[in-house]
Design a protein around this motif. Structure first.
Motif, PDB file in Angstrom:
ATOM      1  N   ILE A 149       8.468  45.336  40.855  1.00  0.00           N
ATOM      2  CA  ILE A 149       7.671  45.650  39.617  1.00  0.00           C
ATOM      3  C   ILE A 149       6.763  44.578  39.208  1.00  0.00           C
ATOM      4  O   ILE A 149       7.051  43.447  39.045  1.00  0.00           O
ATOM      5  CB  ILE A 149       8.930  45.752  38.616  1.00  0.00           C
ATOM      6  CG1 ILE A 149       9.819  47.060  38.634  1.00  0.00           C
ATOM      7  CG2 ILE A 149       8.068  45.742  36.947  1.00  0.00           C
ATOM      8  CD1 ILE A 149      11.080  46.963  37.996  1.00  0.00           C
ATOM      9  N   ALA A 150       5.623  44.959  39.332  1.00  0.00           N
ATOM     10  CA  ALA A 150       4.478  43.841  38.817  1.00  0.00           C
ATOM     11  C   ALA A 150       4.381  43.741  37.318  1.00  0.00           C
ATOM     12  O   ALA A 150       4.701  44.780  36.556  1.00  0.00           O
ATOM     13  CB  ALA A 150       3.072  44.375  39.254  1.00  0.00           C
ATOM     14  N   GLY A 151       3.881  42.675  36.879  1.00  0.00           N
ATOM     15  CA  GLY A 151       3.792  42.289  35.530  1.00  0.00           C
ATOM     16  C   GLY A 151       4.804  41.255  35.069  1.00  0.00           C
ATOM     17  O   GLY A 151       5.866  41.166  35.489  1.00  0.00           O
ATOM     18  N   HIS A 152       4.297  40.498  34.225  1.00  0.00           N
ATOM     19  CA  HIS A 152       5.092  39.388  33.762  1.00  0.00           C
ATOM     20  C   HIS A 152       6.861  39.977  33.112  1.00  0.00           C
ATOM     21  O   HIS A 152       6.328  40.638  31.982  1.00  0.00           O
ATOM     22  CB  HIS A 152       4.289  38.407  32.580  1.00  0.00           C
ATOM     23  CG  HIS A 152       5.465  37.332  31.960  1.00  0.00           C
ATOM     24  ND1 HIS A 152       6.153  36.480  32.906  1.00  0.00           N
ATOM     25  CD2 HIS A 152       5.897  37.067  30.747  1.00  0.00           C
ATOM     26  CE1 HIS A 152       6.761  35.533  32.171  1.00  0.00           C
ATOM     27  NE2 HIS A 152       6.710  36.050  30.897  1.00  0.00           N
ATOM     28  N   PRO A 153       7.820  39.497  33.513  1.00  0.00           N
ATOM     29  CA  PRO A 153       8.811  40.024  33.031  1.00  0.00           C
ATOM     30  C   PRO A 153       9.182  39.937  31.478  1.00  0.00           C
ATOM     31  O   PRO A 153       9.944  40.573  30.926  1.00  0.00           O
ATOM     32  CB  PRO A 153       9.910  39.105  33.907  1.00  0.00           C
ATOM     33  CG  PRO A 153       9.505  39.022  35.052  1.00  0.00           C
ATOM     34  CD  PRO A 153       8.010  38.505  34.483  1.00  0.00           C
ATOM     35  N   GLY A 154       8.544  38.846  31.050  1.00  0.00           N
ATOM     36  CA  GLY A 154       8.666  38.851  29.449  1.00  0.00           C
ATOM     37  C   GLY A 154       7.737  39.666  28.532  1.00  0.00           C
ATOM     38  O   GLY A 154       8.168  39.985  27.309  1.00  0.00           O
ATOM     39  N   GLU A 155       6.999  40.490  29.045  1.00  0.00           N
ATOM     40  CA  GLU A 155       6.379  41.647  28.524  1.00  0.00           C
ATOM     41  C   GLU A 155       7.394  42.815  28.063  1.00  0.00           C
ATOM     42  O   GLU A 155       7.884  43.175  29.234  1.00  0.00           O
ATOM     43  CB  GLU A 155       5.167  42.204  29.382  1.00  0.00           C
ATOM     44  CG  GLU A 155       4.048  41.106  29.765  1.00  0.00           C
ATOM     45  CD  GLU A 155       2.981  41.428  30.716  1.00  0.00           C
ATOM     46  OE1 GLU A 155       3.211  42.604  30.995  1.00  0.00           O
ATOM     47  OE2 GLU A 155       2.151  40.714  31.082  1.00  0.00           O
ATOM     48  N   SER A 156       7.328  43.205  27.063  1.00  0.00           N
ATOM     49  CA  SER A 156       8.249  44.350  26.614  1.00  0.00           C
ATOM     50  C   SER A 156       8.202  45.507  27.352  1.00  0.00           C
ATOM     51  O   SER A 156       9.484  46.046  27.741  1.00  0.00           O
ATOM     52  CB  SER A 156       7.949  44.786  24.981  1.00  0.00           C
ATOM     53  OG  SER A 156       6.734  45.494  25.036  1.00  0.00           O
ATOM     54  N   ALA A 215       6.139  36.051  47.172  1.00  0.00           N
ATOM     55  CA  ALA A 215       5.463  34.929  46.449  1.00  0.00           C
ATOM     56  C   ALA A 215       4.872  35.432  45.206  1.00  0.00           C
ATOM     57  O   ALA A 215       4.534  34.415  44.465  1.00  0.00           O
ATOM     58  CB  ALA A 215       4.555  34.424  47.564  1.00  0.00           C
ATOM     59  N   MET A 216       4.519  36.788  45.125  1.00  0.00           N
ATOM     60  CA  MET A 216       3.781  37.201  43.856  1.00  0.00           C
ATOM     61  C   MET A 216       4.607  37.922  42.869  1.00  0.00           C
ATOM     62  O   MET A 216       3.974  37.966  41.727  1.00  0.00           O
ATOM     63  CB  MET A 216       2.832  38.120  44.429  1.00  0.00           C
ATOM     64  CG  MET A 216       1.838  37.549  45.321  1.00  0.00           C
ATOM     65  SD  MET A 216       0.418  38.787  46.143  1.00  0.00           S
ATOM     66  CE  MET A 216       1.438  39.150  47.613  1.00  0.00           C
ATOM     67  N   LEU A 217       5.711  37.915  43.220  1.00  0.00           N
ATOM     68  CA  LEU A 217       6.746  38.558  42.292  1.00  0.00           C
ATOM     69  C   LEU A 217       8.061  37.600  41.895  1.00  0.00           C
ATOM     70  O   LEU A 217       8.452  36.985  42.919  1.00  0.00           O
ATOM     71  CB  LEU A 217       7.301  39.948  42.642  1.00  0.00           C
ATOM     72  CG  LEU A 217       6.302  41.106  42.807  1.00  0.00           C
ATOM     73  CD1 LEU A 217       6.946  42.215  43.479  1.00  0.00           C
ATOM     74  CD2 LEU A 217       5.745  41.438  41.536  1.00  0.00           C
ATOM     75  N   PRO A 218       8.189  37.315  40.686  1.00  0.00           N
ATOM     76  CA  PRO A 218       7.748  38.119  39.442  1.00  0.00           C
ATOM     77  C   PRO A 218       6.637  37.622  39.452  1.00  0.00           C
ATOM     78  O   PRO A 218       6.122  36.293  39.494  1.00  0.00           O
ATOM     79  CB  PRO A 218       8.765  37.695  38.417  1.00  0.00           C
ATOM     80  CG  PRO A 218       9.930  37.290  39.091  1.00  0.00           C
ATOM     81  CD  PRO A 218       9.444  36.757  40.400  1.00  0.00           C
ATOM     82  N   THR A 219       5.840  38.425  38.536  1.00  0.00           N
ATOM     83  CA  THR A 219       4.238  37.804  38.172  1.00  0.00           C
ATOM     84  C   THR A 219       4.526  36.641  37.178  1.00  0.00           C
ATOM     85  O   THR A 219       5.333  36.780  36.095  1.00  0.00           O
ATOM     86  CB  THR A 219       3.656  39.140  37.302  1.00  0.00           C
ATOM     87  OG1 THR A 219       3.757  40.273  38.548  1.00  0.00           O
ATOM     88  CG2 THR A 219       1.958  38.815  36.955  1.00  0.00           C
ATOM     89  N   ALA A 220       3.602  35.729  37.301  1.00  0.00           N
ATOM     90  CA  ALA A 220       3.506  34.659  36.714  1.00  0.00           C
ATOM     91  C   ALA A 220       3.305  34.988  35.163  1.00  0.00           C
ATOM     92  O   ALA A 220       2.408  35.706  34.916  1.00  0.00           O
ATOM     93  CB  ALA A 220       2.868  33.333  37.126  1.00  0.00           C
ATOM     94  N   LYS A 221       3.715  33.993  34.209  1.00  0.00           N
ATOM     95  CA  LYS A 221       3.151  34.039  32.957  1.00  0.00           C
ATOM     96  C   LYS A 221       1.759  33.552  32.835  1.00  0.00           C
ATOM     97  O   LYS A 221       1.439  32.556  33.381  1.00  0.00           O
ATOM     98  CB  LYS A 221       4.248  33.361  31.907  1.00  0.00           C
ATOM     99  CG  LYS A 221       3.816  33.398  30.431  1.00  0.00           C
ATOM    100  CD  LYS A 221       4.546  32.512  29.628  1.00  0.00           C
ATOM    101  CE  LYS A 221       4.475  32.769  28.145  1.00  0.00           C
ATOM    102  NZ  LYS A 221       5.394  31.915  27.325  1.00  0.00           N
ATOM    103  N   PRO A 222       0.934  34.346  31.946  1.00  0.00           N
ATOM    104  CA  PRO A 222      -0.334  33.919  31.948  1.00  0.00           C
ATOM    105  C   PRO A 222      -0.424  32.322  31.466  1.00  0.00           C
ATOM    106  O   PRO A 222       0.186  32.040  30.609  1.00  0.00           O
ATOM    107  CB  PRO A 222      -1.136  34.719  31.034  1.00  0.00           C
ATOM    108  CG  PRO A 222      -0.192  35.930  31.009  1.00  0.00           C
ATOM    109  CD  PRO A 222       0.969  35.458  31.472  1.00  0.00           C
ATOM    110  N   GLY A 223      -1.128  31.403  32.405  1.00  0.00           N
ATOM    111  CA  GLY A 223      -1.199  30.029  31.951  1.00  0.00           C
ATOM    112  C   GLY A 223      -1.786  29.798  30.717  1.00  0.00           C
ATOM    113  O   GLY A 223      -2.624  30.403  29.986  1.00  0.00           O
TER     114      GLY A 223
END
Length: 348
Positions: A149-156, A215-223
Motif C-alpha cells: 500500500i503506497a501513501g503515508h499511513p497517517g493519511e485518512s 525500502a520505499m514502504l511505508p511511504t514517508a511523511k512529507p518533509g
C-alpha cells in the motif's frame, strides 16, 4: 483461521516475546499501562519505567488515588507527558464511572482520555481475549508492506484501508497471542530500515518483498523543516545545595512538570536571576539541544551558586527550593533532570 494469522502465530510460538513484564500477569491495567508507555517509545526503554511504575502504583485504584506529582515523577524521562496526565485522569474516571475497572466495551474505552481505537483494541484483545484489531506504528508498517500500500499511513484514506486489512487478519482464536505477535513482527523483523525479510513468516506472500519495495514502504511523511527556539535555563543554587524550581503551567511543552526558571538568552539571565534571588557571578555550563516532535530547543544553562532566596520570592505552590534528595519525587523533564544530576560541586 486465515493464512496470515496462522503463519504469524506459528512464527510467534517459536520466536515471539513471551517474557515481557506486562504479560505476567496480563491483566487490563498492566496491558493498558504498557500500551500507553509504548506509544512512540521502544520496548527496551519502557521495561524499566513499567516495572518502577507498577511497583509504586500496582493497581488502577492506586493510580487514580495518586497525586499528579507522583505520576509525573514516575513518568519523568519517557517524554510526551500528556500521556501520563491522560492515564491519570482515565484511571480516576474508571473509579468514578466503571467501578474501578477498565470497561470491556470498545466505545467506553475510547471515551477515556488517551485511549484511541488501536490502544482500546490492544487492551480488549490482550487482557480479555476479545476479537479487536489493532493498528499501531509497527502494525501499519507490516500491513503496508504485506499488501503493497503506497501513501503515508497517517493519511485518512490509507489508514482506512489498513484498518480493513487489520480487521481481516485478526483471528477469533488466540487473539491475545496474535495481537502480541503482529507487534513483535514489526518490532523485530519488519523494522523501518533493513528488515529481516528472509526470517519473516510472510516472505513468500509479502508484496513489498516480492516487488523490491521494502525500502520505499511505508511511504514517508512529507518533509517539513522544524523551527529552532533558544533560551537560557537558570540554575539558582543556595549554600545548602537547594535548587529553585518552578512548576510549568497547564499549556505548552512540559506542562505540569517542575522545571528551571528561564530567560530569553544568556545575556538576560543575570537580570532574570536577580528577580528571584540575590546572586553573584554567573557560570555558563555546556549548552545542549533538545529535539521535540515540532521544534528544536537550544538551551544555555547558567549556574548561579550561593544564591540567597529573597523574602519577596517565597516558596509557593508553583515555586520551591528543592534539595537534591527531593528531586526524585518530582516530575522533571528529562533534559532538566540530566542537567541537575550532572551539576558540578558548589563553588567555594
Amino acid at each position: 483461521m486465515n493464512p496470515f494469522a496462522r503463519e504469524l502465530l506459528r512464527w510467534y510460538d517459536h520466536h515471539g516475546r513471551k517474557d515481557l513484564p506486562w504479560q505476567h500477569p496480563r491483566d487490563a491495567y498492566r496491558v493498558w499501562l504498557s500500551e500507553i508507555m509504548l506509544q512512540q517509545t521502544q520496548v527496551v526503554t519502557v521495561i524499566g519505567y513499567f516495572q518502577r511504575f507498577v511497583q509504586r502504583l500496582p493497581t488502577l485504584a492506586s493510580l487514580a488515588a495518586a497525586d499528579e506529582d507522583t505520576v509525573l515523577a514516575l513518568w519523568s524521562g519517557l517524554g510526551y507527558y500528556r500521556r501520563a496526565r491522560f492515564l491519570h485522569r482515565a484511571a480516576q474516571l474508571c473509579v468514578e464511572r466503571h467501578g474501578g475497572e477498565l470497561p470491556r466495551d470498545l466505545d467506553a474505552l475510547m471515551a477515556l482520555p488517551g485511549i484511541g481505537r488501536s490502544t482500546a483494541g490492544a487492551i480488549l484483545a490482550q487482557a480479555y481475549g476479545l476479537r479487536h484489531p489493532i493498528l499501531d506504528g509497527n502494525v501499519k508498517r507490516v500491513l503496508t508492506r504485506y499488501h503493497g500500500i503506497a501513501g503515508h499511513p497517517g493519511e485518512s484514506a490509507v489508514e482506512k484501508r489498513l484498518w480493513i486489512h487489520a480487521d481481516g487478519h485478526t483471528p477469533a482464536e488466540r487473539t491475545a497471542d496474535y495481537t502480541q505477535a503482529i507487534m513483535d513482527l514489526g518490532a523485530t523483523l519488519c523494522i523501518r530500515s533493513k528488515p529481516a525479510c528472509l526470517l519473516c513468516p510472510h516472505a513468500t506472500t509479502c508484496v513489498a518483498h516480492r516487488d523490491g519495495l521494502t525500502a520505499m514502504l511505508p511511504t514517508a511523511k512529507p518533509g517539513k523543516k522544524i523551527p529552532t527556539r533558544a533560551l537560557a535555563m537558570l540554575l539558582l543554587r543556595d549554600a545548602q545545595g537547594r535548587i529553585l524550581l518552578e512548576k510549568r503551567g497547564p499549556q505548552g511543552v512540559w506542562s505540569g512538570l517542575w522545571s528551571l526558571p528561564e530567560a530569553t538568552d544568556a545575556e538576560a539571565a543575570p537580570a532574570a536571576a536577580l528577580r528571584l534571588a540575590r546572586v553573584g557571578q554567573p557560570d555558563a555550563l555546556p549548552a545542549f539541544t533538545h529535539v521535540f516532535s515540532h521544534y528544536r530547543l537550544d538551551v544555555s544553562p547558567i549556574l548561579f551558586d550561593h544564591a540567597a532566596p529573597l523574602a519577596a520570592v517565597a516558596d509557593r505552590d508553583d515555586r520551591r527550593w528543592c534539595s537534591p534528595g527531593e528531586l526524585a519525587a518530582l516530575g522533571l523533564p528529562a533534559p532538566v533532570r540530566t542537567l541537575l544530576d550532572n551539576l558540578p560541586e558548589i563553588s567555594p
